[in-house]
Design a protein around this motif. Structure first.
Motif, PDB file in Angstrom:
ATOM      1  N   VAL A  57     -17.988 -25.950  -2.626  1.00 27.15           N
ATOM      2  CA  VAL A  57     -18.815 -25.195  -3.574  1.00 27.15           C
ATOM      3  C   VAL A  57     -18.638 -23.692  -3.362  1.00 27.15           C
ATOM      4  CG1 VAL A  57     -21.199 -24.666  -4.231  1.00 27.15           C
ATOM      5  CG2 VAL A  57     -20.488 -27.034  -3.920  1.00 27.15           C
ATOM      6  N   LEU A  58     -18.668 -23.247  -2.108  1.00 22.55           N
ATOM      7  CA  LEU A  58     -18.459 -21.825  -1.817  1.00 22.55           C
ATOM      8  C   LEU A  58     -17.086 -21.358  -2.298  1.00 22.55           C
ATOM      9  CD1 LEU A  58     -19.977 -21.595   1.779  1.00 22.55           C
ATOM     10  CD2 LEU A  58     -20.849 -20.458  -0.282  1.00 22.55           C
ATOM     11  N   GLY A  59     -16.076 -22.175  -2.067  1.00 23.74           N
ATOM     12  CA  GLY A  59     -14.730 -21.828  -2.501  1.00 23.74           C
ATOM     13  C   GLY A  59     -14.614 -21.744  -4.013  1.00 23.74           C
ATOM     14  N   GLN A  60     -15.199 -22.705  -4.707  1.00 23.87           N
ATOM     15  CA  GLN A  60     -15.147 -22.694  -6.163  1.00 23.87           C
ATOM     16  C   GLN A  60     -15.911 -21.518  -6.752  1.00 23.87           C
ATOM     17  OE1 GLN A  60     -13.389 -24.873  -8.323  1.00 23.87           O
ATOM     18  NE2 GLN A  60     -12.443 -25.207  -6.330  1.00 23.87           N
ATOM     19  N   ARG A  61     -16.998 -21.185  -6.128  1.00 18.63           N
ATOM     20  CA  ARG A  61     -17.857 -20.130  -6.671  1.00 18.63           C
ATOM     21  C   ARG A  61     -17.360 -18.719  -6.328  1.00 18.63           C
ATOM     22  NH1 ARG A  61     -22.165 -18.777  -9.633  1.00 18.63           N
ATOM     23  NH2 ARG A  61     -23.657 -17.378  -8.680  1.00 18.63           N
ATOM     24  N   PHE A  62     -16.846 -18.520  -5.102  1.00 18.68           N
ATOM     25  CA  PHE A  62     -16.579 -17.169  -4.638  1.00 18.68           C
ATOM     26  C   PHE A  62     -15.121 -16.855  -4.320  1.00 18.68           C
ATOM     27  CE2 PHE A  62     -21.042 -17.957  -3.381  1.00 18.68           C
ATOM     28  CZ  PHE A  62     -21.632 -17.012  -4.193  1.00 18.68           C
ATOM     29  N   ASP A  63     -14.257 -17.849  -4.192  1.00 17.87           N
ATOM     30  CA  ASP A  63     -12.869 -17.531  -3.872  1.00 17.87           C
ATOM     31  C   ASP A  63     -12.160 -16.999  -5.101  1.00 17.87           C
ATOM     32  OD1 ASP A  63     -12.787 -17.990  -1.208  1.00 17.87           O
ATOM     33  OD2 ASP A  63     -11.859 -19.966  -1.323  1.00 17.87           O
ATOM     34  N   GLY A  64     -11.572 -15.873  -4.927  1.00 26.89           N
ATOM     35  CA  GLY A  64     -10.740 -15.234  -5.945  1.00 26.89           C
ATOM     36  C   GLY A  64      -9.616 -14.574  -5.185  1.00 26.89           C
ATOM     37  N   THR A  65      -9.288 -13.384  -5.535  1.00 24.57           N
ATOM     38  CA  THR A  65      -8.221 -12.685  -4.825  1.00 24.57           C
ATOM     39  C   THR A  65      -8.649 -12.237  -3.430  1.00 24.57           C
ATOM     40  OG1 THR A  65      -8.885 -10.593  -5.830  1.00 24.57           O
ATOM     41  CG2 THR A  65      -7.170 -11.865  -6.952  1.00 24.57           C
ATOM     42  N   GLY A 110     -15.287 -16.864  -0.459  1.00 18.74           N
ATOM     43  CA  GLY A 110     -15.903 -18.173  -0.223  1.00 18.74           C
ATOM     44  C   GLY A 110     -15.457 -18.769   1.098  1.00 18.74           C
ATOM     45  N   THR A 111     -14.167 -18.717   1.367  1.00 13.46           N
ATOM     46  CA  THR A 111     -13.634 -19.228   2.631  1.00 13.46           C
ATOM     47  C   THR A 111     -14.122 -18.390   3.797  1.00 13.46           C
ATOM     48  OG1 THR A 111     -11.686 -20.108   1.514  1.00 13.46           O
ATOM     49  CG2 THR A 111     -11.513 -19.767   3.880  1.00 13.46           C
TER      50      THR A 111
END
Length: 110
Positions: free
Chosen positions: A19-27, A31-32
């Motif tokens: 969920v954190l990765g989907q919500r906050f991972d970008g460039t 999230g990670t």
């Protein structure tokens, strides 16, 4: 029984990591970074509270192990390229160590 507790905790931790990765991972891969730092903080607290047995299995090895993701960290560091990737990897490890120490210290004071 211990393996079942680790699997249960890991299932919850890995879903939160996803969920954190989907919500906050970008460039920037926040999230990670958040997942790894939070897992380090909580694992430090588990040790500071002197958890053992079943409680450590579900919370430490299970939840914190499922929440943290150093394999994704390495893939993301590679994708960022030489300098940015190295900075990201080193920053994640240093934040994790600091969070673990803070978690341990906070829990030991309680």
């Amino acid at each position: 029984m211990t393996a079942l507790l680790v699997a249960l905790g890991s299932g919850v931790g890995s879903v939160l990591r996803y969920v954190l990765g989907q919500r906050f991972d970008g460039t920037r891969h926040t999230g990670t970074l958040t997942a790894n730092t939070t897992a380090s903080l909580l694992l430090g607290a588990c040790v500071g509270w002197s958890l053992d047995g079943s409680t450590l299995a579900i919370a430490g090895a299970g939840f914190c192990g499922g929440l943290s993701t150093y394999s994704s960290l390495m893939v993301q560091a590679r994708d960022l390229g030489g300098v940015r990737g190295a900075v990201y990897a080193v920053a994640t490890v240093l934040l994790g160590l600091g969070a673990c120490a803070l978690g341990y210290w906070g829990a030991a004071q309680a």
